[in-house]
Enzyme design. Structure first.
Site, short mmCIF file in Angstrom:
data_model
loop_
_atom_site.label_atom_id
_atom_site.label_comp_id
_atom_site.label_asym_id
_atom_site.label_seq_id
_atom_site.Cartn_x
_atom_site.Cartn_y
_atom_site.Cartn_z
N ARG A 103 0.82 -1.23 0.00
CA ARG A 103 0.00 0.00 0.00
C ARG A 103 0.85 1.28 0.00
O ARG A 103 1.86 1.38 0.66
CB ARG A 103 -0.90 0.03 1.23
CG ARG A 103 -1.58 1.39 1.39
CD ARG A 103 -2.65 1.41 2.42
NE ARG A 103 -2.21 0.94 3.71
CZ ARG A 103 -3.05 0.70 4.71
NH1 ARG A 103 -4.34 0.87 4.54
NH2 ARG A 103 -2.60 0.28 5.87
N ARG B 252 2.87 4.05 5.15
CA ARG B 252 2.61 4.25 6.58
C ARG B 252 3.65 3.58 7.47
O ARG B 252 4.13 2.49 7.15
CB ARG B 252 1.21 3.70 6.91
CG ARG B 252 0.14 4.73 6.70
CD ARG B 252 -1.24 4.18 6.77
NE ARG B 252 -1.53 3.31 7.90
CZ ARG B 252 -2.72 2.77 8.10
NH1 ARG B 252 -3.72 3.03 7.28
NH2 ARG B 252 -2.94 1.97 9.13
N ARG C 43 -1.41 -5.53 14.89
CA ARG C 43 -2.71 -4.99 14.45
C ARG C 43 -3.72 -6.12 14.26
O ARG C 43 -4.90 -5.97 14.61
CB ARG C 43 -2.53 -4.20 13.14
CG ARG C 43 -1.90 -2.84 13.37
CD ARG C 43 -1.28 -2.27 12.12
NE ARG C 43 -2.23 -1.89 11.11
CZ ARG C 43 -1.89 -1.60 9.85
NH1 ARG C 43 -0.63 -1.65 9.46
NH2 ARG C 43 -2.81 -1.25 8.98
P1 AP5 Z 1 -7.27 0.07 2.41
O1 AP5 Z 1 -8.53 0.51 1.77
O2 AP5 Z 1 -6.25 1.10 2.75
O3 AP5 Z 1 -7.61 -0.85 3.70
P2 AP5 Z 1 -8.17 -0.45 5.13
O4 AP5 Z 1 -9.15 -1.50 5.53
O5 AP5 Z 1 -8.64 0.97 5.15
O6 AP5 Z 1 -6.85 -0.65 5.96
P3 AP5 Z 1 -6.15 0.17 7.13
O7 AP5 Z 1 -4.77 -0.41 7.28
O8 AP5 Z 1 -6.24 1.65 6.90
O9 AP5 Z 1 -7.00 -0.24 8.34
P4 AP5 Z 1 -6.58 -0.20 9.77
O10 AP5 Z 1 -7.87 -0.52 10.39
O11 AP5 Z 1 -5.45 -1.05 10.17
O12 AP5 Z 1 -5.96 1.27 9.95
P5 AP5 Z 1 -6.50 2.61 10.55
O13 AP5 Z 1 -5.96 3.70 9.75
O14 AP5 Z 1 -7.97 2.54 10.78
O15 AP5 Z 1 -6.63 -1.06 1.48
C1 AP5 Z 1 -5.37 -1.64 1.80
C2 AP5 Z 1 -4.59 -1.93 0.50
O16 AP5 Z 1 -5.28 -2.94 -0.24
C3 AP5 Z 1 -4.49 -0.70 -0.44
O17 AP5 Z 1 -3.22 -0.72 -1.04
C4 AP5 Z 1 -5.61 -0.92 -1.48
O18 AP5 Z 1 -5.28 -0.37 -2.74
C5 AP5 Z 1 -5.67 -2.45 -1.54
N1 AP5 Z 1 -7.03 -2.95 -1.78
C6 AP5 Z 1 -8.19 -2.48 -1.23
N2 AP5 Z 1 -9.23 -3.19 -1.64
C7 AP5 Z 1 -8.73 -4.17 -2.46
C8 AP5 Z 1 -9.34 -5.24 -3.18
N3 AP5 Z 1 -10.66 -5.47 -3.14
N4 AP5 Z 1 -8.53 -6.04 -3.91
C9 AP5 Z 1 -7.17 -5.83 -3.95
N5 AP5 Z 1 -6.55 -4.83 -3.30
C10 AP5 Z 1 -7.33 -4.00 -2.54
O19 AP5 Z 1 -5.84 2.61 12.00
C11 AP5 Z 1 -4.45 2.79 12.18
C12 AP5 Z 1 -4.14 2.82 13.68
O20 AP5 Z 1 -4.81 3.93 14.31
C13 AP5 Z 1 -4.61 1.60 14.49
O21 AP5 Z 1 -3.68 0.54 14.43
C14 AP5 Z 1 -4.73 2.21 15.89
O22 AP5 Z 1 -3.47 2.39 16.49
C15 AP5 Z 1 -5.30 3.59 15.61
N6 AP5 Z 1 -6.78 3.62 15.56
C16 AP5 Z 1 -7.56 3.96 14.49
N7 AP5 Z 1 -8.85 3.88 14.81
C17 AP5 Z 1 -8.91 3.48 16.10
C18 AP5 Z 1 -9.99 3.20 17.00
N8 AP5 Z 1 -11.27 3.30 16.60
N9 AP5 Z 1 -9.68 2.79 18.25
C19 AP5 Z 1 -8.40 2.70 18.66
N10 AP5 Z 1 -7.33 2.94 17.88
C20 AP5 Z 1 -7.59 3.33 16.61
#
Ligand code: AP5
Length: 213
Positions: A126, A160, A171
């Site tokens: 990504r 990231r 994670r």
């Molecule tokens: P993408 O769409 O970026 O996936 P995503 O589900 O959004 O993944 P994230 O890594 O952003 O989720 P996350 O939950 O770990 O992170 P977050 O930022 O929320 O797709 C991923 C890749 O796959 C891309 O390259 C895309 O092009 C590709 N792709 C997508 N769909 C595809 C398909 N169908 N086929 C093929 N390829 C595909 O959280 C980060 C951190 O923040 C956490 O670890 C935590 O520390 C903190 N945090 C955030 N929210 C909270 C909360 N509510 N509570 C506590 N801590 C929190």
């Protein structure tokens, strides 16, 4: 309409949320994006959460509920896509309370099902446009011109800090321990619709639209 996109890291929540914003005019509320913004702008809260996020652990409920509370209050009526929130049962209860306080309801929870092997591939390939946030992948969704965003023409592509093997392991463990119980929570309420997140991006988008009809 207010919806949750629920799924493990890399399931495609952000990718699909951006499409729904474009196509339905909804508002994407990504707690991950909000926390990264706080981190990069060096706010007190950003400094506090930086190490936790980089390690792949969850930030405290209090911080993320506070972030969402603030955003929900500025509702413009188009409906919210909760992306990466809620992630614990306490956050789910808080969301129900915040929505009801604002006279709103939760209309659907889309569970994006993707297996761990695919998640590792997605996370390791990504990159994101630092200007507009468009999400790319080295193999499955590269930008048309290397290093240039298809969406805004920006050239500040970013990877990231938590997209590495060690942080991803944490994670995933955090997801299975603290977030996956939400699948049962929303199933019991009759709100849950699973979609096959392993399909290609277009097909996943079609399944989500079908589920929202
Ligand atoms: P993408 O769409 O970026 O996936 P995503 O589900 O959004 O993944 P994230 O890594 O952003 O989720 P996350 O939950 O770990 O992170 P977050 O930022 O929320 O797709 C991923 C890749 O796959 C891309 O390259 C895309 O092009 C590709 N792709 C997508 N769909 C595809 C398909 N169908 N086929 C093929 N390829 C595909 O959280 C980060 C951190 O923040 C956490 O670890 C935590 O520390 C903190 N945090 C955030 N929210 C909270 C909360 N509510 N509570 C506590 N801590 C929190």
């Amino acid at each position: 309409m207010n919806i949750i996109l629920l799924g493990p890291p890399g399931a495609g929540k952000g990718t699909q949320a951006r499409r729904l914003v474009e196509e339905l005019g909804m508002i994407q509320l990504s707690t991950g994006d909000m926390l990264r913004e706080a981190k990069s702008s060096g706010t007190e809260m950003g400094l506090k959460v930086a190490a936790v996020m980089d390690a792949g652990e969850l930030v405290t409920d209090e911080i993320v509920i506070g972030l969402i509370d603030e955003k929900i209050r500025s509702d413009t009526g188009a409906g919210f896509i909760f992306d990466g929130f809620p992630r614990t049962l306490a956050q789910a209860d808080a969301l129900a309370e915040l929505l009801s306080r604002n006279g709103a309801t939760l209309d659907a929870v889309i569970e994006m099902r993707v297996d761990d092997a695919a998640l590792v591939k997605r996370i390791s390939g990504r990159y994101t446009c630092g200007t507009c946030g468009e999400v790319y992948h080295d193999e499955t969704r590269p930008s048309a011109v290397d290093g240039v965003c298809d969406n805004c023409g920006g050239t500040d592509m970013k990877r990231r800090a938590d997209d590495n093997a060690d942080a991803l392991k944490t994670r995933l463990m955090e997801y299975y321990k603290k977030t996956s119980p939400l699948i049962g929570y929303y199933y019991a309420k009759g709100d849950l619709t699973p979609v096959n997140g392993l399909a290609d991006i277009e097909d996943v988008a079609k399944s989500i639209k079908l589920a929202l009809r």
